[in-house]
Design a protein around this motif. Structure first.
Motif, PDB file in Angstrom:
ATOM      1  N   UNK A  78      -0.501 -17.770   5.855  1.00 34.15           N
ATOM      2  CA  UNK A  78       0.294 -16.549   5.884  1.00 34.15           C
ATOM      3  C   UNK A  78       0.209 -15.761   4.576  1.00 34.15           C
ATOM      4  N   UNK A  79       0.280 -16.479   3.430  1.00 36.80           N
ATOM      5  CA  UNK A  79       0.270 -15.767   2.156  1.00 36.80           C
ATOM      6  C   UNK A  79      -1.049 -15.039   1.924  1.00 36.80           C
ATOM      7  N   UNK A  80      -2.149 -15.637   2.386  1.00 30.98           N
ATOM      8  CA  UNK A  80      -3.445 -14.983   2.253  1.00 30.98           C
ATOM      9  C   UNK A  80      -3.524 -13.756   3.165  1.00 30.98           C
ATOM     10  N   UNK A  81      -2.978 -13.869   4.372  1.00 31.15           N
ATOM     11  CA  UNK A  81      -2.985 -12.738   5.291  1.00 31.15           C
ATOM     12  C   UNK A  81      -2.190 -11.577   4.705  1.00 31.15           C
ATOM     13  N   UNK A  82      -1.046 -11.853   4.101  1.00 33.80           N
ATOM     14  CA  UNK A  82      -0.248 -10.798   3.479  1.00 33.80           C
ATOM     15  C   UNK A  82      -1.021 -10.124   2.357  1.00 33.80           C
ATOM     16  N   UNK A  83      -1.698 -10.924   1.538  1.00 31.39           N
ATOM     17  CA  UNK A  83      -2.473 -10.370   0.419  1.00 31.39           C
ATOM     18  C   UNK A  83      -3.596  -9.463   0.920  1.00 31.39           C
ATOM     19  N   UNK A  84      -4.328  -9.928   1.921  1.00 29.77           N
ATOM     20  CA  UNK A  84      -5.454  -9.143   2.423  1.00 29.77           C
ATOM     21  C   UNK A  84      -4.962  -7.872   3.111  1.00 29.77           C
ATOM     22  N   UNK A  85      -3.884  -7.971   3.866  1.00 24.65           N
ATOM     23  CA  UNK A  85      -3.326  -6.763   4.479  1.00 24.65           C
ATOM     24  C   UNK A  85      -2.972  -5.728   3.427  1.00 24.65           C
ATOM     25  N   UNK A  86      -2.348  -6.147   2.322  1.00 23.00           N
ATOM     26  CA  UNK A  86      -1.980  -5.210   1.272  1.00 23.00           C
ATOM     27  C   UNK A  86      -3.210  -4.541   0.665  1.00 23.00           C
ATOM     28  N   UNK A  87      -4.266  -5.309   0.509  1.00 26.12           N
ATOM     29  CA  UNK A  87      -5.491  -4.732  -0.036  1.00 26.12           C
ATOM     30  C   UNK A  87      -6.104  -3.730   0.945  1.00 26.12           C
ATOM     31  N   UNK A  88      -6.091  -4.067   2.213  1.00 31.65           N
ATOM     32  CA  UNK A  88      -6.622  -3.159   3.223  1.00 31.65           C
ATOM     33  C   UNK A  88      -5.796  -1.876   3.278  1.00 31.65           C
ATOM     34  N   UNK A  89      -4.478  -2.010   3.238  1.00 29.38           N
ATOM     35  CA  UNK A  89      -3.613  -0.830   3.272  1.00 29.38           C
ATOM     36  C   UNK A  89      -3.820   0.051   2.048  1.00 29.38           C
ATOM     37  N   UNK A  90      -4.060  -0.570   0.890  1.00 30.63           N
ATOM     38  CA  UNK A  90      -4.373   0.222  -0.306  1.00 30.63           C
ATOM     39  C   UNK A  90      -5.669   0.993  -0.105  1.00 30.63           C
ATOM     40  N   UNK A  91      -6.624   0.375   0.576  1.00 29.68           N
ATOM     41  CA  UNK A  91      -7.867   1.059   0.884  1.00 29.68           C
ATOM     42  C   UNK A  91      -7.653   2.251   1.791  1.00 29.68           C
ATOM     43  N   UNK A  92      -6.751   2.124   2.761  1.00 31.36           N
ATOM     44  CA  UNK A  92      -6.447   3.251   3.652  1.00 31.36           C
ATOM     45  C   UNK A  92      -5.865   4.424   2.854  1.00 31.36           C
ATOM     46  N   UNK A  93      -5.038   4.135   1.857  1.00 32.53           N
ATOM     47  CA  UNK A  93      -4.479   5.209   1.034  1.00 32.53           C
ATOM     48  C   UNK A  93      -5.576   5.894   0.235  1.00 32.53           C
ATOM     49  N   UNK A  94      -6.509   5.125  -0.270  1.00 32.61           N
ATOM     50  CA  UNK A  94      -7.611   5.702  -1.040  1.00 32.61           C
ATOM     51  C   UNK A  94      -8.479   6.599  -0.165  1.00 32.61           C
ATOM     52  N   UNK A  95      -8.750   6.182   1.060  1.00 33.92           N
ATOM     53  CA  UNK A  95      -9.663   6.962   1.894  1.00 33.92           C
ATOM     54  C   UNK A  95      -9.077   8.316   2.280  1.00 33.92           C
ATOM     55  N   UNK A  96      -7.761   8.479   2.151  1.00 35.56           N
ATOM     56  CA  UNK A  96      -7.161   9.783   2.403  1.00 35.56           C
ATOM     57  C   UNK A  96      -7.621  10.817   1.384  1.00 35.56           C
ATOM     58  N   UNK A  97      -8.122  10.350   0.240  1.00 33.48           N
ATOM     59  CA  UNK A  97      -8.643  11.243  -0.787  1.00 33.48           C
ATOM     60  C   UNK A  97     -10.162  11.336  -0.754  1.00 33.48           C
ATOM     61  N   UNK A  98     -10.765  10.806   0.288  1.00 35.64           N
ATOM     62  CA  UNK A  98     -12.221  10.788   0.410  1.00 35.64           C
ATOM     63  C   UNK A  98     -12.628  11.612   1.622  1.00 35.64           C
TER      64      UNK A  98
END
Length: 498
Positions: free
Chosen positions: A180-200
């Motif tokens: 579970x802790x790894x899934x939470x970490x990876x989800x947060x990284x993916x969501x950060x990527x989604x925020x970045x792509x809004x500027x791309x």
């Protein structure tokens, strides 16, 4: 086009649409071969050029011939093996029909399942897994795309190192614990990527293009999921998807290296037995032909992204060789192509322009991608469409065809230059159900093509009026395009934005 490899989290900054044309034939290292001998010149004769090039002209290029052996494991995994004893190592790649086209209603499920494979196994966390491979001099790799998911192992072939690396690999692919802790970490990284792509703007345009091109088809969704779907995915869903999509019957095992046939059979049997039991999943359904049109994404920038696409072909289409060669002339071959010559070299409108077919399980896209000055975007778009229209109408010239054949003949040996290259080729051959002699026959097919055959194939599969177009950039007053010249007054802006 917008696929990502490995764990598929982090910053999303590239337009994968620009890859499109050469899926299996342009790689990074050269193969060995005999250099043509230089014929001796009489003392009184002055050489008129490079004699070695003159002798090479018209000759079939040498390339590495592969003895591809095939069989099926007891659990239903299809195996392709090439024996190669040059180096004391082997490469193993598993290909599953477990890409995002199998996500169902949980967009991002395939990506997260693949990313979580090496986050935990019974008795080991992600750090212990990484250290285990590193201590053995082995390398684990994984990735998830629209059609497929991958898991790979590179290891020394010495028996004790090989056995230990395979044991750990079997745990990773067959017994992931999805902590579970790894899934939470990876989800947060993916969501950060989604925020970045809004500027791309390029990424935004690519996402919109697939939605416009594929409508309700599974290919329409990003293989990464989205900010609404990813947070909802649970470990229970990951386990269920792994049990179904990573089954032995849904896999292809590609194996290359310093192994005997008996050793390869034993490895394939061991790997196959470590996977969940189950059949192949149904293939992706065929997409519907979309309505042509233009979609604009407003974005503050000096440049505008122009993306054009229409439905192309499946990877095993019988016209693949003709379309590959035809596209090399249109826009897939870099400098010297019609698009690059007319758009960049003669007008200075872009830093680069690329086109290509992406063959997939279902009809993948044919796409063209470039950036240009915002105030010239409308004229540049029309110019690109006119170039395509003229090319489809007239076809290539004989010189263009001959030049493209020579270029391909020179680069083709690179497709089997290393064990890593070969295992990738085997994986594609197995996954897309290509014949075992595909690498042998492809170049022969290309070299035998005529101008009329290439023209007819391009006309069968492309329609200049069928493009789905997405632009991303600012709305600004437009200027007329400069006339074509060998020395454009204004050069491209430089490295493309984003």
């Amino acid at each position: 086009m917008s696929e990502r490899n490995g764990l598929r989290y982090g910053l999303l900054g590239l337009i994968v649409l620009l890859l499109v044309a050469g899926l299996a034939f342009c790689v990074s290292r050269t193969a060995g071969g005999n250099t043509p001998a230089i014929a001796p010149q009489p003392a009184s004769a002055a050489p008129t050029g490079l004699q070695s090039l003159a002798e090479a002209a018209g000759k079939q290029p040498g390339h590495r011939k592969l003895d591809i052996q095939r069989w099926t494991t007891a659990e239903g995994a299809r195996v392709l093996f090439v024996e190669a004893h040059e180096l004391p190592m082997f490469d193993l790649r598993l290909i599953f029909a477990a890409g995002s086209s199998q996500d169902g209603d949980a967009s991002g499920l395939a990506m997260l399942t693949n990313a979580m494979l090496n986050e935990g196994v019974p008795g080991k966390d992600t750090s212990a897994i990484a250290a285990g491979f590193e201590d053995l001099g082995a390398d684990f790799s994984n990735g998830s795309y629209r059609d497929m998911a991958l898991a790979g192992l590179r290891s020394l072939s010495e028996k004790d190192k090989r056995d230990a690396a395979l044991k750990l690999f079997d745990q990773v692919i067959g017994q992931p614990t999805f902590p579970e802790e790894a899934l939470t970490r990876i989800k947060n990284q993916v969501l950060a990527g989604f925020e970045y792509q809004k500027q791309n703007p390029g990424k935004l345009a690519a996402l919109a293009l697939f939605k416009q091109l594929y409508g309700d088809h599974p290919y329409a969704r990003s293989s990464d999921g989205d900010e609404h779907s990813v947070p909802k995915i649970t470990t229970a869903q990951l386990r269920a998807f792994h049990q179904k999509a990573y089954a032995a019957g849904n896999s292809v095992i590609a194996l290359v290296g310093d192994l005997s046939r008996a050793e390869a059979e034993a490895i394939a049997a061991q790997v196959s037995a470590s996977l969940p039991k189950g059949p192949a999943l149904p293939p992706t359904v065929a997409p519907q032909v979309p309505k042509a049109g233009v979609t604009h994404i407003e974005f503050p920038s000096k440049q505008t992204h122009l993306l054009l696409a229409q439905l192309g072909i499946t990877r095993n289409d019988p016209d693949y060789a003709a379309l590959y060669l035809g596209n090399q002339i249109l826009g897939g071959g870099g400098f010297g192509t019609r698009l690059m010559d007319q758009v960049r070299e003669k007008r200075g409108l872009t830093y680069g322009v690329s086109s290509g077919f992406t063959g997939m399980q279902a009809r993948g896209p044919f796409s063209i991608a470039l950036q240009t000055r915002a105030e010239l975007s409308e004229g540049t778009l029309k110019l690109v469409q006119d170039i395509v229209r003229d090319y489809l109408k007239s076809g290539p010239t004989q010189k263009e065809l001959d030049d493209a054949k020579r270029e391909l003949a020179g680069s083709f040996p690179l497709s089997t230059a290393s064990n890593g290259d070969i295992v990738a080729q085997l994986g594609a051959i197995g996954f897309y159900d290509l014949p075992s002699d595909y690498l042998e026959t492809f170049l022969t097919q290309v070299q035998g093509l005529s101008v009329e055959q290439v023209k007819a194939a391009m006309q069968r599969h492309l329609d200049p009026d069928a493009f789905v177009i997405v632009t991303a950039g600012p709305t600004v007053p437009q200027k007329p395009l400069p006339p074509p010249t060998d020395k454009p007054a204004e050069q491209p802006l430089g490295v493309p934005e984003h």
